[in-house]
Design a protein around this motif. Structure first.
Motif, short mmCIF file in Angstrom:
data_model
loop_
_atom_site.label_atom_id
_atom_site.label_comp_id
_atom_site.label_asym_id
_atom_site.label_seq_id
_atom_site.Cartn_x
_atom_site.Cartn_y
_atom_site.Cartn_z
N TRP A 78 94.62 38.03 -83.18
CA TRP A 78 95.74 37.13 -82.92
C TRP A 78 96.46 37.57 -81.65
O TRP A 78 96.49 38.76 -81.34
N MET A 79 97.09 36.61 -80.96
CA MET A 79 98.01 36.99 -79.89
C MET A 79 99.30 36.19 -80.03
O MET A 79 99.33 35.13 -80.66
N VAL A 80 100.36 36.74 -79.47
CA VAL A 80 101.65 36.03 -79.41
C VAL A 80 101.92 35.81 -77.93
O VAL A 80 101.91 36.77 -77.15
N ASP A 81 102.12 34.54 -77.54
CA ASP A 81 102.34 34.29 -76.11
C ASP A 81 103.79 34.57 -75.73
O ASP A 81 104.62 34.92 -76.58
N LEU B 111 102.27 31.94 -82.06
CA LEU B 111 101.15 32.72 -82.61
C LEU B 111 99.86 31.95 -82.38
O LEU B 111 99.78 30.78 -82.74
N ILE B 112 98.87 32.62 -81.81
CA ILE B 112 97.63 31.93 -81.47
C ILE B 112 96.44 32.69 -82.04
O ILE B 112 96.35 33.91 -81.91
N THR B 113 95.54 31.94 -82.67
CA THR B 113 94.30 32.55 -83.17
C THR B 113 93.18 31.52 -83.06
O THR B 113 93.42 30.32 -83.08
N ARG B 114 91.97 32.01 -82.90
CA ARG B 114 90.81 31.12 -82.69
C ARG B 114 90.55 30.27 -83.93
O ARG B 114 90.64 30.78 -85.06
N LEU C 176 108.00 31.63 -92.05
CA LEU C 176 108.96 32.28 -91.15
C LEU C 176 109.42 31.35 -90.03
O LEU C 176 110.20 31.73 -89.17
N GLY C 177 108.87 30.13 -90.02
CA GLY C 177 109.27 29.14 -89.00
C GLY C 177 108.64 29.42 -87.64
O GLY C 177 109.14 28.94 -86.61
N LEU C 178 107.53 30.14 -87.62
CA LEU C 178 106.86 30.43 -86.35
C LEU C 178 105.95 29.27 -85.96
O LEU C 178 105.43 28.56 -86.83
N THR C 179 105.77 29.09 -84.66
CA THR C 179 104.81 28.07 -84.21
C THR C 179 103.43 28.71 -84.17
O THR C 179 103.27 29.80 -83.62
N ILE C 180 102.46 28.04 -84.78
CA ILE C 180 101.10 28.59 -84.83
C ILE C 180 100.13 27.61 -84.18
O ILE C 180 100.18 26.41 -84.46
N GLU C 181 99.30 28.13 -83.32
CA GLU C 181 98.27 27.29 -82.69
C GLU C 181 96.91 27.89 -83.00
O GLU C 181 96.69 29.06 -82.71
N GLU C 182 96.02 27.07 -83.57
CA GLU C 182 94.63 27.53 -83.73
C GLU C 182 93.87 26.98 -82.53
O GLU C 182 93.52 25.81 -82.50
N ARG C 183 93.66 27.84 -81.56
CA ARG C 183 92.91 27.43 -80.36
C ARG C 183 92.25 28.65 -79.75
O ARG C 183 92.64 29.79 -80.02
N GLU C 184 91.25 28.39 -78.92
CA GLU C 184 90.59 29.51 -78.24
C GLU C 184 91.52 30.10 -77.18
O GLU C 184 92.34 29.38 -76.60
#
Ligand code: PDD
Length: 287
Positions: free
Chosen positions: A189-192, A197-200, A222-230
């Motif tokens: 995972w990475m946090v931009d 929050l971003i994960t493949r 937790l109200g975080l924005t999550i993106e499932e993307r490369e």
């Protein structure tokens, strides 16, 4: 107290636990496995682990070794006999024992089931969380069906060893386009910079980690924005935070990759928040 393993219908001492030399898991890596965390006397996310086991078995056309309910009872009994309160169980199902032949054995060949359990020291995990871990990147050299949790882990073992020899604890697979896939035994995972929050995506090319799935629920809570993307290696190296997830460790912050520090080189706050909230969200079944 001796460690106890479950092997094909019997509870035996760990040191004398054995499978036949013609078990197809041994000869062809023809089997699947699950690793599930035990925390404070509870089995974490068992339903999701059994659902994934069902999928892995189905994809390889291996039969269930017993009913889901019976398997749950055997898991609990193995944990009880080993007095595990914090730790994990490992469960492996193979296509069974048959004279060596690449094609599937005769109809009715019984699948093999092995379950082991062990206690782990939560303070070691806490220490790793406080300092973070280092990783290296490696080209992905695995087969195309890494979505199946198969016991064929030779590339993963080689990659982890390469990480160790480089002074790191995880190897992160990168595809031919320079995009991040997953760790040798973890999801990445990475946090931009904006805190997303971003994960493949897990449709193809990585294992759909159970911790990953539950962590998406945690992030939402937790109200975080999550993106499932490369995302690329370059993006990851420029991230605010990078962390890895697996049932054995929930999430470990990654503070350096290929010798380059991530952000200020210290564990970030988002992975910590997620870790703290994880067990409130995860399913817990008493042993
Ligand atoms: N590994 N990706 C790979 C290649 C893995 O081997 C694992 C888990 C994960 C994370 O999945 P989960 O969150 O369901 O544990 C991702 C286990 C722990 C192992 O091989 O020991």
């Amino acid at each position: 107290m001796p460690r106890i393993a479950y092997v094909n219908g019997r509870y035996v001492t760990h040191s004398s636990a054995m499978v036949h030399i013609e078990d197809r898991g041994y000869q062809f890596a023809d089997g699947v496995y699950e690793v599930c965390e035990i925390r404070h006397g509870y089995i974490v996310d068992l339903t999701r682990h059994l659902n994934r086991l069902d999928r892995s078995l189905g994809e390889l056309r291996i039969a269930w070794p017993m009913s889901r309910n019976a398997l749950t009872q055997v898991i609990r009994e193995t944990l009880r006999r080993n007095r595990v309160r914090n730790g994990l169980f490992y469960m492996q199902v193979t296509r069974g024992v048959a004279r060596r032949d690449h094609v599937f054995p005769a109809e009715g060949t019984l699948p093999s089931l092995v379950i082991t359990a062990k206690s782990t020291d939560p303070s070691i995990i806490a220490k790793k969380n406080a300092t973070g871990i280092k990783a290296i990147t490696v080209p992905d050299n695995r087969w195309d069906r890494v979505d199946i949790k198969s016991v064929g882990l030779l590339p993963n073992a080689m990659a982890r060893q390469q990480a160790k020899e480089a002074g790191a604890q995880e190897a992160i697979y990168v595809d031919a386009k320079g995009m991040v896939k997953e760790g040798a035994a973890t999801n990445v995972w990475m946090v931009d910079r904006g805190g997303t929050l971003i994960t493949r995506p897990a449709e193809h090319g990585i294992l759909r980690g159970i911790t990953r799935t539950t962590l998406i629920d945690v992030g939402a809570k937790l109200g975080l924005t999550i993106e499932e993307r490369e995302f690329s290696v370059a993006e990851m190296l420029a991230a605010r935070e990078v962390f890895i997830t697996a049932a054995t460790s929930i999430c470990f912050p990654v503070v350096a990759i290929d010798g380059q520090s991530i952000a200020n080189g210290h564990p970030g706050s988002i992975s910590q928040k997620i870790r703290e909230a994880f067990f409130d969200v995860a399913e817990k079944i008493a042993i």
